[in-house]
Design a protein around this motif. Structure first.
Motif, PDB file in Angstrom:
ATOM      1  N   LEU A 173     -30.854  10.862  31.884  1.00  0.00           N
ATOM      2  CA  LEU A 173     -30.426  10.079  33.179  1.00  0.00           C
ATOM      3  C   LEU A 173     -28.809  10.196  33.125  1.00  0.00           C
ATOM      4  O   LEU A 173     -28.293   8.964  32.843  1.00  0.00           O
ATOM      5  N   SER A 174     -28.416  11.157  33.587  1.00  0.00           N
ATOM      6  CA  SER A 174     -26.877  11.201  33.679  1.00  0.00           C
ATOM      7  C   SER A 174     -26.499  10.633  35.207  1.00  0.00           C
ATOM      8  O   SER A 174     -27.401  10.268  35.964  1.00  0.00           O
ATOM      9  N   TRP A 175     -25.238  10.616  35.357  1.00  0.00           N
ATOM     10  CA  TRP A 175     -24.830   9.836  36.851  1.00  0.00           C
ATOM     11  C   TRP A 175     -25.531  10.669  37.848  1.00  0.00           C
ATOM     12  O   TRP A 175     -25.690  10.130  39.004  1.00  0.00           O
ATOM     13  N   GLN A 222     -28.441   8.079  29.055  1.00  0.00           N
ATOM     14  CA  GLN A 222     -27.558   8.839  28.354  1.00  0.00           C
ATOM     15  C   GLN A 222     -26.284   8.145  27.756  1.00  0.00           C
ATOM     16  O   GLN A 222     -25.900   7.100  28.685  1.00  0.00           O
ATOM     17  N   THR A 223     -25.844   8.697  26.847  1.00  0.00           N
ATOM     18  CA  THR A 223     -24.377   7.904  26.485  1.00  0.00           C
ATOM     19  C   THR A 223     -23.409   8.763  26.776  1.00  0.00           C
ATOM     20  O   THR A 223     -23.497  10.032  27.036  1.00  0.00           O
ATOM     21  N   GLY A 225     -19.854   9.325  29.855  1.00  0.00           N
ATOM     22  CA  GLY A 225     -19.901   9.653  31.432  1.00  0.00           C
ATOM     23  C   GLY A 225     -19.901  10.915  31.972  1.00  0.00           C
ATOM     24  O   GLY A 225     -20.531  11.028  33.048  1.00  0.00           O
ATOM     25  N   ALA A 226     -19.740  12.146  31.093  1.00  0.00           N
ATOM     26  CA  ALA A 226     -19.763  13.218  31.712  1.00  0.00           C
ATOM     27  C   ALA A 226     -21.474  13.620  31.571  1.00  0.00           C
ATOM     28  O   ALA A 226     -21.923  13.530  30.706  1.00  0.00           O
ATOM     29  N   ASP A 227     -21.764  14.614  32.617  1.00  0.00           N
ATOM     30  CA  ASP A 227     -22.903  14.952  32.670  1.00  0.00           C
ATOM     31  C   ASP A 227     -23.018  16.169  31.980  1.00  0.00           C
ATOM     32  O   ASP A 227     -22.439  17.049  31.785  1.00  0.00           O
ATOM     33  N   ALA A 228     -24.174  16.009  30.966  1.00  0.00           N
ATOM     34  CA  ALA A 228     -24.266  17.209  29.817  1.00  0.00           C
ATOM     35  C   ALA A 228     -25.121  18.338  30.519  1.00  0.00           C
ATOM     36  O   ALA A 228     -24.880  19.655  30.008  1.00  0.00           O
ATOM     37  N   GLU A 236     -36.213   9.642  21.648  1.00  0.00           N
ATOM     38  CA  GLU A 236     -37.302   8.511  21.810  1.00  0.00           C
ATOM     39  C   GLU A 236     -36.552   7.015  22.254  1.00  0.00           C
ATOM     40  O   GLU A 236     -37.353   6.202  22.391  1.00  0.00           O
ATOM     41  N   GLY A 237     -35.403   7.349  22.776  1.00  0.00           N
ATOM     42  CA  GLY A 237     -34.706   6.108  23.244  1.00  0.00           C
ATOM     43  C   GLY A 237     -35.245   5.565  24.463  1.00  0.00           C
ATOM     44  O   GLY A 237     -36.142   6.251  24.997  1.00  0.00           O
TER      45      GLY A 237
END
Ligand code: NAI
Ligand code: SOE
Length: 393
Positions: A173-175, A222-223, A225-228, A236-237
């Motif tokens: 779940l990126s920005w 997602q940890t 800021g940049a979108d992977a 599993e988080g």
């Protein structure tokens, strides 16, 4: 030939592409309209800023974008952050009298886009929105064929932008999946590129009938800021809600009577950067596929029936932007070249021409189209697209 100092805000994917363009532009286009100096880069914190500064060749770095806007030495502000920061930065930069290039989509909403447009108009500076795909030489060649009347009156535009980098439900779940940051999903992120090409090649939209869908309602948090930008397994988080669209389909009535359609998704397994259009006119057809971006397919009704069919034109020195690119057709251009051409045209506008397209009026118009697409999907009916007065006619 002047030096112009650039303050670049955001050192992710686009920070990389724009930095490359600033260093390479004078190598490709010589004499250059101006020399872009990589003066200051801003990132989200000091460590990221220092790293981006070293990596992308900037003289200085900062974690405070306002210091770029306030710096009298800066001529150009380049906005390459996630979408939620575009409006605040652009309005401040316009008030400080800086020339501005802003990544697409111009903003999250039409209200933000309108405020940005008004700010740059009042400031009298050069402004550009970074819809770089229209600067692919084959796309500009399509424009030339159309303007010369080679395919007659345009009847139909069929466009797609299909990717698969977020097709996995475990892709994070990126920005880009958060409305508060992105504004919308596939619509603002990728469909807008095709909307821009449709406006460039065919003309203004009169009305739309559209359908937005969200296929994956939640994704792993997602940890960072940049979108992977990938089908990275999220593990599993904990998961968070996706509150933007995954897919957009729209039919279009153009103001001059042509019709069309655009489809965009980031969930189409097997598709990477599948930006295509097929244009039918009364005298011929044009087909483009970005994944084969050196080629344009053309077919003309005037060719005899025994030899009519698509032929392939490989772009090179004889074609738009050819004077700055590689010396033989089909040596091949990449994504970077579209950004180099964009930087060239932006600096040319600052040094010589005074304006460039697509600019914030075009970005605002694209936001109005996006808003009509959202309304059409919600109401299940055709929705008219209002026109920015400057583009009325
Ligand atoms: P990204 O996620 O790779 O990078 C964004 C960067 O901005 C991150 O490094 C982040 O740390 C930084 N950032 C966040 N807050 C900041 C702040 N307050 N100050 C300075 N930096 C900050 O995102 P990407 O892909 O580079 O996208 C950026 C913009 O470019 C978006 O508007 C996107 O839609 C657009 N874009 C356009 C493309 C095109 O083809 N024209 C391609 C990819 C993105
Ligand atoms: C992700 O869909 C993305 O990086 C978009 O944000 C860009 O605009 C596009 O050109 C490439 O894909």
């Amino acid at each position: 030939m002047k030096n112009l100092n650039v303050g670049l805000i955001g050192g992710g994917f686009m920070g990389k592409a724009h930095s490359l363009a600033y260093s390479a532009m004078p190598m490709f286009f010589w004499p250059a309209p101006a020399i872009p100096v990589r003066h200051t880069i801003a990132e989200a914190n000091e460590q990221l800023a220092a790293e981006a500064g070293r990596r992308f060749g900037f003289e200085q770095s900062t974690s405070d974008w306002r210091s770029i806007v306030d710096d009298p030495a800066i001529d150009v502000v380049d906005i390459a952050t996630p979408n939620h920061l575009h409006a605040e930065i652009a309005i401040a930069a316009a008030q400080a009298g800086k020339h501005i290039i802003c990544e697409k989509p111009l903003a999250r909403t039409t209200e933000e886009s309108k405020a940005m447009y008004e700010a740059v108009k009042d400031a009298g500076i050069v402004h550009m929105v970074a819809f770089n795909y229209r600067r692919t030489p084959a796309v500009a060649l399509a424009k030339k064929y159309i303007e010369e009347g080679a395919i007659g009156r345009i009847l139909n535009f069929r466009g797609t932008y299909l990717q698969d980098w977020s097709a996995s439900p475990d892709s994070p779940l990126s920005w880009r999946f958060q409305k508060s940051i992105a504004g919308s999903g596939a619509l603002g992120d990728i469909a807008t590129h095709v909307v821009d090409m449709a406006r460039y090649l065919v003309g203004e939209f009169a009305s739309v009938s559209s359908l937005l869908s969200t296929w994956i309602p939640d994704r792993p948090l997602q940890t960072g800021g940049a979108d992977a930008l990938g089908n990275v397994r999220g593990g599993e988080g904990p998961r968070g809600e996706v509150d933007v669209d995954d897919e957009v389909m729209t039919m279009i009535r153009f103001a001059d009577g042509a019709v069309g359609s655009i489809e965009a998704t980031r969930n189409g397994w097997g598709r990477n950067n599948f930006i295509t259009f097929e244009i039918h006119g009364t005298e011929g057809s044009i087909v483009f596929n970005y994944e084969r971006r050196d080629e344009l397919q053309v077919c003309f009704a005037s060719d005899g029936g025994d030899r009519r069919g698509f032929r392939t034109v490989y772009t090179g020195p004889a074609h738009p932007y050819g004077e700055g690119l590689w010396p033989i057709p089909a040596l091949g251009i990449g994504y970077g070249e579209t950004k180099i051409i964009e930087a060239h045209d932006f600096f040319k506008a600052i040094s010589e021409e005074g304006s460039v397209s697509p600019n914030f009026a075009d970005g605002y118009q694209t936001s109005l189209i996006d808003e009509a697409i959202v309304a059409s999907s919600a109401k299940g009916e055709w929705i008219d697209v209002p026109r920015v007065a400057e583009l009325a006619g």
